[in-house]
Design an enzyme around this catalytic site. Structure first.
Site, PDB file in Angstrom:
ATOM      1  CB  VAL A  11      -0.958  -0.012   1.223  1.00  0.00           C
ATOM      2  CG1 VAL A  11      -1.536   1.369   1.496  1.00  0.00           C
ATOM      3  CG2 VAL A  11      -2.095  -0.989   0.948  1.00  0.00           C
ATOM      4  CB  ALA A 255     -17.683 -20.709  -7.015  1.00  0.00           C
ATOM      5  N   GLY A 260      -8.510 -15.553   0.481  1.00  0.00           N
ATOM      6  CA  GLY A 260      -7.274 -15.482   1.259  1.00  0.00           C
ATOM      7  C   GLY A 260      -6.710 -14.091   1.076  1.00  0.00           C
ATOM      8  CB  CYS A 263      -7.185  -7.187   2.935  1.00  0.00           C
ATOM      9  SG  CYS A 263      -5.883  -6.003   2.595  1.00  0.00           S
ATOM     10  NE  ARG A 331       0.841  -9.667   3.015  1.00  0.00           N
ATOM     11  CZ  ARG A 331       0.893  -8.335   3.116  1.00  0.00           C
ATOM     12  NH1 ARG A 331       0.978  -7.777   4.309  1.00  0.00           N
ATOM     13  NH2 ARG A 331       0.873  -7.586   2.042  1.00  0.00           N
TER      14      ARG A 331
HETATM   15  N1  LIG Z   1      -2.079  -5.136   0.688  1.00  0.00           N
HETATM   16  C1  LIG Z   1      -3.266  -4.706   0.315  1.00  0.00           C
HETATM   17  O1  LIG Z   1      -3.803  -5.097  -0.724  1.00  0.00           O
HETATM   18  C2  LIG Z   1      -3.989  -3.671   1.149  1.00  0.00           C
HETATM   19  C3  LIG Z   1      -5.118  -3.013   0.615  1.00  0.00           C
HETATM   20  C4  LIG Z   1      -5.772  -2.074   1.393  1.00  0.00           C
HETATM   21  C5  LIG Z   1      -5.327  -1.797   2.679  1.00  0.00           C
HETATM   22  N2  LIG Z   1      -4.247  -2.462   3.185  1.00  0.00           N
HETATM   23  C6  LIG Z   1      -3.784  -2.120   4.535  1.00  0.00           C
HETATM   24  O2  LIG Z   1      -2.621  -1.300   4.421  1.00  0.00           O
HETATM   25  C7  LIG Z   1      -1.702  -1.571   5.509  1.00  0.00           C
HETATM   26  C8  LIG Z   1      -0.340  -1.955   4.939  1.00  0.00           C
HETATM   27  O3  LIG Z   1      -0.482  -3.153   4.224  1.00  0.00           O
HETATM   28  P1  LIG Z   1       0.668  -3.714   3.252  1.00  0.00           P
HETATM   29  O4  LIG Z   1       0.113  -4.910   2.582  1.00  0.00           O
HETATM   30  O5  LIG Z   1       1.195  -2.585   2.443  1.00  0.00           O
HETATM   31  O6  LIG Z   1       1.762  -4.131   4.351  1.00  0.00           O
HETATM   32  P2  LIG Z   1       3.280  -4.606   4.117  1.00  0.00           P
HETATM   33  O7  LIG Z   1       3.557  -5.560   5.206  1.00  0.00           O
HETATM   34  O8  LIG Z   1       3.471  -5.006   2.691  1.00  0.00           O
HETATM   35  O9  LIG Z   1       4.155  -3.279   4.341  1.00  0.00           O
HETATM   36  C9  LIG Z   1       4.327  -2.633   5.559  1.00  0.00           C
HETATM   37  C10 LIG Z   1       5.698  -1.958   5.529  1.00  0.00           C
HETATM   38  O10 LIG Z   1       5.808  -1.081   6.652  1.00  0.00           O
HETATM   39  C11 LIG Z   1       7.160  -1.102   7.108  1.00  0.00           C
HETATM   40  N3  LIG Z   1       7.190  -0.562   8.474  1.00  0.00           N
HETATM   41  C12 LIG Z   1       6.662  -1.071   9.597  1.00  0.00           C
HETATM   42  N4  LIG Z   1       6.881  -0.241  10.663  1.00  0.00           N
HETATM   43  C13 LIG Z   1       7.558   0.827  10.175  1.00  0.00           C
HETATM   44  C14 LIG Z   1       8.084   2.027  10.753  1.00  0.00           C
HETATM   45  N5  LIG Z   1       7.922   2.299  12.054  1.00  0.00           N
HETATM   46  N6  LIG Z   1       8.732   2.886   9.960  1.00  0.00           N
HETATM   47  C15 LIG Z   1       8.901   2.637   8.642  1.00  0.00           C
HETATM   48  N7  LIG Z   1       8.421   1.519   8.029  1.00  0.00           N
HETATM   49  C16 LIG Z   1       7.763   0.629   8.782  1.00  0.00           C
HETATM   50  C17 LIG Z   1       7.540  -2.558   6.978  1.00  0.00           C
HETATM   51  O11 LIG Z   1       8.940  -2.735   6.951  1.00  0.00           O
HETATM   52  C18 LIG Z   1       6.869  -2.927   5.627  1.00  0.00           C
HETATM   53  O12 LIG Z   1       7.750  -2.700   4.541  1.00  0.00           O
HETATM   54  C19 LIG Z   1      -2.366  -2.670   6.328  1.00  0.00           C
HETATM   55  O13 LIG Z   1      -3.074  -2.079   7.387  1.00  0.00           O
HETATM   56  C20 LIG Z   1      -3.338  -3.304   5.355  1.00  0.00           C
HETATM   57  O14 LIG Z   1      -4.453  -3.884   5.993  1.00  0.00           O
HETATM   58  C21 LIG Z   1      -3.562  -3.381   2.431  1.00  0.00           C
END
Ligand SMILES: NC(=O)c1ccc[n+]([C@@H]2O[C@H](COP(=O)([O-])OP(=O)(O)OC[C@H]3O[C@@H](n4cnc5c(N)ncnc54)[C@H](O)[C@@H]3O)[C@@H](O)[C@H]2O)c1
Length: 448
Positions: A11, A255, A260, A263, A331
Site C-alpha cells: 500500500v 466460486a 485469502g 486483507c 499471505r
Molecule cells: N495489501 C493490500 O492489498 C492492502 C489493501 C488495502 C489496505 N491495506 C492495509 O494497508 C496496511 C499496509 O499493508 P501492506 O500490505 O502494504 O503491508 P506490508 O507488510 O506489505 O508493508 C508494511 C511496511 O511497513 C514497514 N514498516 C513497519 N513499521 C515501520 C516504521 N515504524 N517505519 C517505517 N516503516 C515501517 C515494513 O517494513 C513494511 O515494509 C495494512 O493495514 C493493510 O491492511 C492493504
C-alpha cells in the site's frame, strides 16, 4: 504538497508512487534497509504490474525518493501517511496496532511544523483518536491534526485502483485537515471521482464493512457452489443469473477455493473481535470466517477423491500458489492450507507460479518448484489449478493430458469446463460448483 509515506509495502509504495505522479513531492520511508536499498537502486521489492515504470518516471522527475531516515522525511512534510502493517495479533484475532502506534510516536518526535498525520493502514474504530493521544503525549508542543484515509486498492490492479478509485474516503476532525486532504486528492477531485469526507470513526468503519461485505459475497457463492455440486446445477450459470440483477452485481461472485490474501482474513477477524468487544456480535462475519475455513478444507477432500482416496505416492502438479493472479503476495493464500495437506499425505508436489516462488519457497517446504506447467505435469496423477494466472488460462489441454500418468484435473477456479477436459482426453475433471466429469474406466465399460 510535501508528503512523507511511512511504510513502503504494497500500500505505502503504490500510494507514494501515485501521489508523486499527481505532482506532489513524496519521500517514502521504510525501516527495512534492504527494501530501501533496492528502491534506491531502481528495483521494486514487490510484484505489481506497471509499478516499476511509474516509479522510475517519478524518481527521474525528482518528485520521489526513498530513505530509512523517518525524521528527515517528516521534517517539513505537510502530510505524513502511516501505511505500515496491521496483521492479526497472535492469539486473539485482533488487529495488531504495534507498528501503527510505534510509527505514530516516531512521527510525533520528528514533527517540525503543522502536519496532518494520516492513517492509511486498516485500523479498528477508535485508532485515529489513539494516534492523536499518542502523538500529543510524545510531543506536547506538536501542531497537528489526524485523518483517516483507508485504502481500497487491489493487489494486481493497484495503480489503476489508486488512480481511478470507486471512491476516496477521508475522515477528519478539523477544516484545516480537510483542506490538506482535499489538496492531496485534487487531481482525483477534478476528474470527479467521489470523495467521501466524513468523521474519523465512520471512515475507519467503512473499510472494515467494505471488506467484510466482499468476503461475505465470496463465501456466499462458495457455499451455493457446494450445493450446486449436489443438486446438479452449475454455479457459473447461477452467478451469471444472479449477478445480472443490478441490486446484486456480478463482482465477487466467482466460486473458488476460499478467500485469502493480506486483507480479508485479518480484517474479518478484527471486525468480529470489535463486535464482540462492544457486545454487538457480528454473527454474519463470524459465520463467514468459519465457512471460509470449511471451503478450504473441502478442496482437500475434492483433491483426495480425484486421487482415489489417498495422496500417498501420488505426483501432483499445482498451478498457482499466490492468493490471486498478478501478485507475489502469499499471505493467507488457500495454497498454504491445501499444499501442506498434499505433502503431509505423502504426495510428491510440483509447484508452478509465475511470481510466487520468492515468498513461497519458505512457506511451502517439501515441494519442487518448476517453471513450466507441462514439465510439472510429466507423469503426474493430478493437475490442480489453484490460482488463475493468465499463463494457466490457455493451456494446451491435450498436450497436458498426454504428459500425465493419469490425466485428471482439479480446476479450483473454473477456468476450463468439463467438456474442454473430456475433449482433451482427461479421464476426470472436477471444478467448483458444477457437475464432475469422470469417464468410465475400461473395466466399467466391459461390465456394462
Ligand atoms: N495489501 C493490500 O492489498 C492492502 C489493501 C488495502 C489496505 N491495506 C492495509 O494497508 C496496511 C499496509 O499493508 P501492506 O500490505 O502494504 O503491508 P506490508 O507488510 O506489505 O508493508 C508494511 C511496511 O511497513 C514497514 N514498516 C513497519 N513499521 C515501520 C516504521 N515504524 N517505519 C517505517 N516503516 C515501517 C515494513 O517494513 C513494511 O515494509 C495494512 O493495514 C493493510 O491492511 C492493504
Amino acid at each position: 504538497m510535501r508528503i512523507a509515506m511511512i511504510g513502503t509495502g504494497y500500500v505505502g509504495l503504490v500510494s507514494g508512487v501515485c501521489f508523486s505522479d499527481f505532482g506532489h513531492d513524496v519521500v517514502c520511508v521504510d525501516k527495512d534497509p534492504r527494501k530501501i536499498a533496492m528502491l534506491e537502486g531502481g528495483a521494486v521489492p514487490i510484484y505489481e504490474p506497471g509499478l516499476d515504470a511509474l516509479m522510475a518516471k517519478n524518481v527521474e522527475a525528482g518528485r520521489l525518493s526513498f530513505t530509512t531516515d523517518l525524521a528527515a522525511a517528516v521534517d517539513g512534510a505537510e502530510a505524513v501517511f502511516i501505511a505500515v502493517g496491521t496483521p492479526t495479533r497472535r492469539g486473539d484475532g485482533h488487529a495488531d496496532l504495534t507498528y501503527v502506534m510505534a510509527a505514530a510516536e516516531e512521527v510525533a518526535r520528528a514533527l517540525t511544523g503543522y502536519a496532518v498525520i494520516v492513517t492509511k493502514s486498516t485500523v479498528p474504530v477508535g485508532t485515529n483518536r489513539k494516534v492523536k493521544q499518542a502523538v500529543a503525549r510524545a510531543n506536547p508542543s506538536a501542531e497537528f491534526d489526524v485523518a483517516s484515509n483507508p485504502e481500497f486498492l487491489r493487489e494486481g490492479a493497484a495503480i489503476d485502483d489508486f488512480m481511478k478509485p470507486d471512491r476516496v474516503v477521508v475522515g477528519v476532525q478539523t477544516e484545516r485537515a480537510g483542506e490538506v486532504m482535499a489538496e492531496i486528492y485534487r487531481p482525483l477531485f477534478l476528474r470527479e471521482f467521489p470523495i467521501v469526507t466524513t468523521d474519523l470513526e465512520s471512515a475507519e468503519m467503512i473499510k472494515y464493512a467494505a471488506n467484510a461485505f466482499l468476503a461475505t459475497k465470496i463465501t456466499f457463492i462458495n457455499e451455493i457452489a457446494a450445493l450446486c455440486e449436489r443438486v446438479g446445477a452449475d454455479v457459473k450459470e447461477v452467478s451469471k443469473g444472479i449477478g445480472l440483477d443490478g441490486r446484486i452485481g456480478n463482482k465477487f461472485l466467482h466460486a473458488g477455493p476460499g478467500y485469502g490474501g493480506s486483507c480479508f482474513p485479518k480484517d474479518t477477524s478484527a471486525l468480529a473481535r470489535i463486535g464482540q468487544e462492544h457486545a454487538v456480535p457480528q454473527s454474519i462475519v463470524e459465520t463467514v470466517i468459519r465457512v471460509n475455513d470449511v471451503v478450504k478444507h473441502r478442496m482437500i477432500e475434492k483433491l483426495r477423491d480425484l486421487c482415489d482416496g489417498t495422496f500417498n505416492g501420488k505426483t501432483i502438479a499445482v498451478l498457482g500458489v499466490t492468493f490471486k493472479p498478478n501478485t507475489d503476495d502469499m499471505r493467507d493464500a488457500p495454497s498454504l492450507t491445501i499444499v501442506p495437506a498434499l505433502v503431509g499425505g505423502g504426495a510428491k508436489v510440483r509447484v508452478v507460479d509465475p511470481q510466487g516462488r520468492r515468498e513461497g519457497e519458505a512457506l511451502l517446504p517439501g515441494v519442487a518448484w518448476l517453471d513450466d506447467p507441462y514439465k510439472a505435469a510429466q507423469n503426474a496423477d493430478l493437475v490442480v489449478i489453484l490460482t488463475e494466472w493468465n499463463e494457466f488460462r490457455a493451456l494446451d489441454l491435450k498436450k497436458l493430458a498426454k504428459k500425465m500418468a493419469v490425466p485428471r484435473m482439479a480446476d479450483l477456479r473454473n477456468v476450463y469446463s468439463p467438456r474442454d477436459a473430456k475433449r482433451a482426453g482427461f479421464e476426470a475433471y472436477d471444478g467448483i460448483g458444477r457437475p464432475m466429469m469422470q469417464q468410465p474406466k475400461p473395466a466399467d465399460q466391459a461390465t456394462g
